[in-house]
Scaffold this active site. Structure first.
Site, mmCIF file in Angstrom:
data_model
loop_
_atom_site.group_PDB
_atom_site.id
_atom_site.type_symbol
_atom_site.label_atom_id
_atom_site.label_comp_id
_atom_site.label_asym_id
_atom_site.label_seq_id
_atom_site.Cartn_x
_atom_site.Cartn_y
_atom_site.Cartn_z
ATOM 1 N N PHE A 133 10.908 0.790 -67.223
ATOM 2 C CA PHE A 133 12.105 1.212 -66.753
ATOM 3 C C PHE A 133 12.558 0.711 -65.660
ATOM 4 O O PHE A 133 12.145 1.049 -64.470
ATOM 5 C CB PHE A 133 12.338 2.778 -67.016
ATOM 6 C CG PHE A 133 13.879 2.983 -66.906
ATOM 7 C CD1 PHE A 133 14.615 2.868 -68.035
ATOM 8 C CD2 PHE A 133 14.449 3.329 -65.837
ATOM 9 C CE1 PHE A 133 15.940 2.992 -67.916
ATOM 10 C CE2 PHE A 133 16.023 3.562 -65.741
ATOM 11 C CZ PHE A 133 16.609 3.204 -66.850
ATOM 12 N N ASP A 192 9.051 -2.276 -58.344
ATOM 13 C CA ASP A 192 10.256 -1.299 -58.410
ATOM 14 C C ASP A 192 9.754 0.166 -58.037
ATOM 15 O O ASP A 192 9.009 0.730 -58.752
ATOM 16 C CB ASP A 192 10.624 -1.205 -59.849
ATOM 17 C CG ASP A 192 11.930 -0.308 -60.486
ATOM 18 O OD1 ASP A 192 11.939 0.621 -59.448
ATOM 19 O OD2 ASP A 192 12.326 -0.383 -61.290
ATOM 20 N N LYS A 198 16.976 6.160 -55.760
ATOM 21 C CA LYS A 198 16.823 7.538 -55.785
ATOM 22 C C LYS A 198 16.825 8.466 -54.563
ATOM 23 O O LYS A 198 17.827 8.929 -54.444
ATOM 24 C CB LYS A 198 15.429 7.675 -57.031
ATOM 25 C CG LYS A 198 15.896 7.492 -58.312
ATOM 26 C CD LYS A 198 15.255 8.043 -59.140
ATOM 27 C CE LYS A 198 15.667 7.883 -60.542
ATOM 28 N NZ LYS A 198 15.296 6.595 -61.290
HETATM 29 C C1 LIG Z 1 15.975 5.426 -62.147
HETATM 30 C C2 LIG Z 1 15.106 4.293 -61.998
HETATM 31 C C3 LIG Z 1 15.877 3.085 -61.882
HETATM 32 C C4 LIG Z 1 17.296 2.788 -62.087
HETATM 33 O O1 LIG Z 1 18.120 3.568 -61.125
HETATM 34 P P1 LIG Z 1 19.583 3.711 -61.111
HETATM 35 O O2 LIG Z 1 20.275 4.238 -59.965
HETATM 36 O O3 LIG Z 1 19.696 4.900 -62.304
HETATM 37 O O4 LIG Z 1 20.322 2.698 -61.584
HETATM 38 C C5 LIG Z 1 15.134 1.739 -61.889
HETATM 39 N N1 LIG Z 1 13.838 1.806 -61.837
HETATM 40 C C6 LIG Z 1 13.192 3.019 -61.879
HETATM 41 C C7 LIG Z 1 11.711 2.771 -61.638
HETATM 42 C C8 LIG Z 1 13.905 4.004 -61.981
HETATM 43 O O5 LIG Z 1 13.090 5.302 -62.119
#
Ligand SMILES: *Cc1c(COP(=O)(O)O)cnc(C)c1O
Length: 399
Positions: A138, A223, A252
């Site tokens: 994700f 990420d 986050k």
């Molecule tokens: C939550 C998340 C995102 C997206 O972040 P947003 O602030 O919602 O755009 C991207 N990568 C990972 C691994 C995430 O957990």
């Protein structure tokens, strides 16, 4: 305040993009939140891994108050003092040499994708643009990041997708090796897949991916939007695996509750961007950077919170393992690192999440059958004991 009326107006005025639980939260302190009808909840969701210091941490609140009186926003046409201090703090505590600030995780990944393409075209070859990502990953909800995301359910209906992505099974080195082509420029991975069900790879996976990147002159993009900021018991998850990436994205937990994202990179990778190549109006504004500085200083001060994360992560994992031993027909796996923990069920997780809500505990379910526990890193034994007591009763009833 009438909760029922608020929820009615929520459905009436707010676009229908979330299946929301029927509560409206009004106030939070530490790991607790209170709804408009006065009910108290223990928050094991923590704004989905955002509220690392708990709700309304006084140091973050006071920093925001002071900055709000001084300067809320100025353009990136000018140098921004809190942005400079935040970048320095992140660089001093990571592999990175440079930071770029934006407003979310998706935006940070979008920036990383653009930087990788730009760097590769200029430094490796004009036909190098393809990025390999993992199935079940994700990376966000913009067009490029849903394309990077290796799950069709996030892409369906939004085609045509962005060209130049290919997908491999997670935790499978030969699969990555086989997917590298003459067009590949980068590999983009989460160190631990969060939304994909808290999937932890083998310990040497990232090391082998790093070696492949070195061998083929590819950029490694991590990420760490979910795994970063102390979530796994170290400041960044890559520190567990004995490697460093070329580019890393965070968001986050970074602002302790305010919307901020960042892309960090080595000087070499960062050289792909020149003035005019990438920008965002709000990125790294004084208010959010001040909140992020207060958050990081509190998180790293004397190591207490990271220790707490490790201790409480271990304790919660043990308690969940015990629950699995008691209910082997309902629980098949407990996994994770630090306070990013998942418990895979043989049944749907949603009824359990709703039962917990009834009993005053907020938890999350991802991929339909994995309960995910991502509380503030300041969670204590007594909070975990309360959660486990509630879970035990729910599983006894389900049995
Ligand atoms: C939550 C998340 C995102 C997206 O972040 P947003 O602030 O919602 O755009 C991207 N990568 C990972 C691994 C995430 O957990």
């Amino acid at each position: 305040m009438d909760c029922k009326k608020l929820i009615e107006e929520s459905s009436r005025y707010i676009m229908n993009t979330y299946n929301r639980f029927p509560i409206v939260l009004r106030k939070g302190r530490g790991i607790k939140v209170w709804s408009f009808d006065g009910k108290e909840y223990l928050d094991f969701v923590g704004g989905v891994a955002v509220n690392i210091l708990g709700h309304c941490h006084p140091r973050v609140v006071v920093a925001i108050q002071k900055q709000a009186q001084r300067l809320l926003h100025v353009s990136n046409y000018y140098h921004i003092e809190p942005q400079i201090r935040l970048a320095k703090l992140l660089v001093e505590h990571s592999f990175a040499d440079k930071a770029f600030f934006c407003n979310s995780g998706a935006e940070a990944n979008e920036a990383a994708i653009k930087l990788a393409r730009k760097y590769a075209k200029e430094n490796i070859g004009t036909d190098r643009f393809e990025i390999i990502t993992a199935k079940n990953s994700f990376h966000g909800r913009t067009l490029a990041t849903i394309t990077a995301t290796g799950q069709e359910k996030f892409q369906k209906g939004f085609e045509p997708l962005v060209p130049g992505f290919s997908y491999v099974p997670f935790n499978d080195v030969p699969a990555i090796s086989g997917a590298i082509t003459k067009n590949t420029c980068a590999i983009l991975l989460e160190p631990i897949q969060g939304e994909g069900g808290v999937k932890v790879p083998d310990h040497d996976y990232l090391k082998k991916v790093r070696e492949l990147c070195n061998e083929h002159n590819l950029l490694l993009i991590l990420d760490e939007v979910q795994t970063g900021m102390g979530r796994t018991g170290k400041f960044f998850a890559y520190e567990h695996f004995g490697i460093t990436p070329d580019i890393m994205t965070i968001a986050k937990g970074l602002g302790g509750g305010v919307p901020i994202g960042a892309m960090l990179a080595t000087d070499k990778a960062a050289s792909g961007f020149q003035p005019g190549n990438h920008a965002t109006t709000f990125g790294g504004n004084p208010l959010v950077c001040t909140a992020a500085i207060a958050t990081i200083e509190t998180l790293l001060e004397d190591g207490f919170i990271l220790d707490q994360c490790n201790r409480m992560g271990k304790y919660l994992q043990e308690r969940l393992e015990n629950l699995k031993d008691t209910f082997p027909n309902l629980i098949v796996d407990v996994r994770g690192l630090g306070l990013l923990l998942g418990m895979e069920l043989t049944t749907e997780g949603d009824p359990i999440v709703r039962a917990c809500l009834e009993k005053g505990v907020l938890i999350n379910c991802t991929t339909g059958n994995v309960l995910r526990f991502i509380p503030p890193l300041i969670v204590q034994h007594k909070d975990i004991d309360y959660l486990m007591n509630v879970l035990e009763k729910i599983f006894e009833r389900l049995q």
